[in-house]
Design an enzyme around this catalytic site. Structure first.
Site, PDB file in Angstrom:
ATOM      1  N   ASP A  91       0.842  -1.201   0.000  1.00  0.00           N
ATOM      2  CA  ASP A  91       0.000   0.000   0.000  1.00  0.00           C
ATOM      3  C   ASP A  91       0.871   1.244   0.000  1.00  0.00           C
ATOM      4  O   ASP A  91       1.979   1.207   0.547  1.00  0.00           O
ATOM      5  CB  ASP A  91      -0.811   0.049   1.306  1.00  0.00           C
ATOM      6  CG  ASP A  91      -2.267  -0.308   1.102  1.00  0.00           C
ATOM      7  OD1 ASP A  91      -2.605  -0.848   0.039  1.00  0.00           O
ATOM      8  OD2 ASP A  91      -3.066  -0.037   2.015  1.00  0.00           O
ATOM      9  N   TYR A 147       1.986   4.759   1.669  1.00  0.00           N
ATOM     10  CA  TYR A 147       1.898   5.292   3.032  1.00  0.00           C
ATOM     11  C   TYR A 147       0.613   6.109   3.162  1.00  0.00           C
ATOM     12  O   TYR A 147       0.227   6.825   2.236  1.00  0.00           O
ATOM     13  CB  TYR A 147       3.096   6.194   3.339  1.00  0.00           C
ATOM     14  CG  TYR A 147       4.429   5.496   3.342  1.00  0.00           C
ATOM     15  CD1 TYR A 147       4.705   4.461   4.233  1.00  0.00           C
ATOM     16  CD2 TYR A 147       5.452   5.891   2.467  1.00  0.00           C
ATOM     17  CE1 TYR A 147       5.948   3.828   4.246  1.00  0.00           C
ATOM     18  CE2 TYR A 147       6.695   5.270   2.478  1.00  0.00           C
ATOM     19  CZ  TYR A 147       6.935   4.248   3.372  1.00  0.00           C
ATOM     20  OH  TYR A 147       8.163   3.627   3.393  1.00  0.00           O
ATOM     21  N   PHE A 205       7.894   2.329  -0.724  1.00  0.00           N
ATOM     22  CA  PHE A 205       8.839   2.521   0.380  1.00  0.00           C
ATOM     23  C   PHE A 205       9.434   3.927   0.456  1.00  0.00           C
ATOM     24  O   PHE A 205      10.055   4.288   1.452  1.00  0.00           O
ATOM     25  CB  PHE A 205       9.979   1.487   0.348  1.00  0.00           C
ATOM     26  CG  PHE A 205       9.525   0.081   0.594  1.00  0.00           C
ATOM     27  CD1 PHE A 205       9.246  -0.356   1.877  1.00  0.00           C
ATOM     28  CD2 PHE A 205       9.340  -0.802  -0.453  1.00  0.00           C
ATOM     29  CE1 PHE A 205       8.806  -1.656   2.120  1.00  0.00           C
ATOM     30  CE2 PHE A 205       8.901  -2.100  -0.230  1.00  0.00           C
ATOM     31  CZ  PHE A 205       8.638  -2.536   1.059  1.00  0.00           C
ATOM     32  N   HIS A 209       9.742  -9.228   5.332  1.00  0.00           N
ATOM     33  CA  HIS A 209       9.502  -7.804   5.130  1.00  0.00           C
ATOM     34  C   HIS A 209      10.439  -6.981   6.011  1.00  0.00           C
ATOM     35  O   HIS A 209      10.776  -7.404   7.123  1.00  0.00           O
ATOM     36  CB  HIS A 209       8.043  -7.483   5.468  1.00  0.00           C
ATOM     37  CG  HIS A 209       7.574  -6.161   4.955  1.00  0.00           C
ATOM     38  ND1 HIS A 209       7.798  -4.983   5.641  1.00  0.00           N
ATOM     39  CD2 HIS A 209       6.913  -5.830   3.826  1.00  0.00           C
ATOM     40  CE1 HIS A 209       7.279  -3.984   4.952  1.00  0.00           C
ATOM     41  NE2 HIS A 209       6.740  -4.455   3.841  1.00  0.00           N
TER      42      HIS A 209
END
Length: 220
Positions: free
Chosen positions: A65, A67, A78, A187
């Site tokens: 997704d 942020y 990211f 992750h």
């Protein structure tokens, strides 16, 4: 449907823009931007595509997704804009790069410099409501971005796919493993980074693979 996206991607994904699911997605997104605070800004939804034409893709880093905090998302997985504090996962990415390659922490979390070198920073879902993680999942974005991965896999050669966490690793079946390198790790989130993201050396492995196939390494 005339979608404002970089020309090479527009050509490669033209069939998707004609699909009913995509038309329904566009309708949903337009309504969301009118009635809610949505991230990223509309002009940045396809930022990863604008910065990295399909024939320049050397590495794919898949996020889930955007942020959902104010000022963070700008269309690159990211990444955050200059002046925004590093989110925890991004901080851990930079820590692993330091351990792996000895590169010091950068002054900001803007990964545009990676995108300009051929790192395609793709989120599976390209929009989100403010402060509501996952709010635009299941609306059609995943179908679109799955096709993006398939198109990269089929049309390009010797691309490195970094699949971090179980969600990203579910996309492994979309990639032709006979002609690409798939790197898998937990992750980089603080919840899972110590289970094997730290020490994975994905950044040096990616560069070794690129160089062995006659491509320029990424300056991480």
């Amino acid at each position: 449907m005339d979608v404002k996206i970089e020309s090479s991607w527009k050509e490669a994904l033209a069939d998707q823009f004609r699909e009913n699911y995509f038309k329904n997605l566009v309708s949903f997104i337009k309504d969301e931007y009118q009635g809610n605070t949505i991230f990223p800004a509309g002009k940045d939804i396809f930022n990863s595509f604008e910065l990295c034409p399909i024939d320049q893709v050397k590495v794919v880093i898949l996020g889930q997704d955007p942020y959902h905090g104010v000022g963070q998302a700008h269309g690159l997985s990211f990444s955050v804009k200059p002046g925004i504090p590093f989110p925890p996962s991004l901080l851990n990415i930079f820590k692993e790069i330091k351990t792996d390659l000895g590169i010091d922490m950068p002054p900001n979390g803007d990964l545009t410099r990676w995108a300009n070198q051929g790192v395609f920073l793709l989120n599976a879902t390209l929009t989100v409501r403010a402060h509501e993680a996952g709010s635009h999942q299941g609306k059609g974005w995943e179908e679109f971005t799955d096709q993006v991965i398939r198109v990269i896999s089929s049309s390009q050669n010797q691309v490195v796919f970094m699949l971090w966490g179980s969600y990203a690793q579910k996309k492994e079946g979309l990639i032709d493993q006979t002609k690409h390198l798939i790197l898998k790790a937990p992750h980089p989130s603080p919840l899972s980074s110590y289970r094997g993201f730290f020490g994975s050396k994905h950044f040096s492995k990616a560069n070794d693979y690129l160089k062995s196939n006659g491509k320029t390494a990424i300056n991480w």
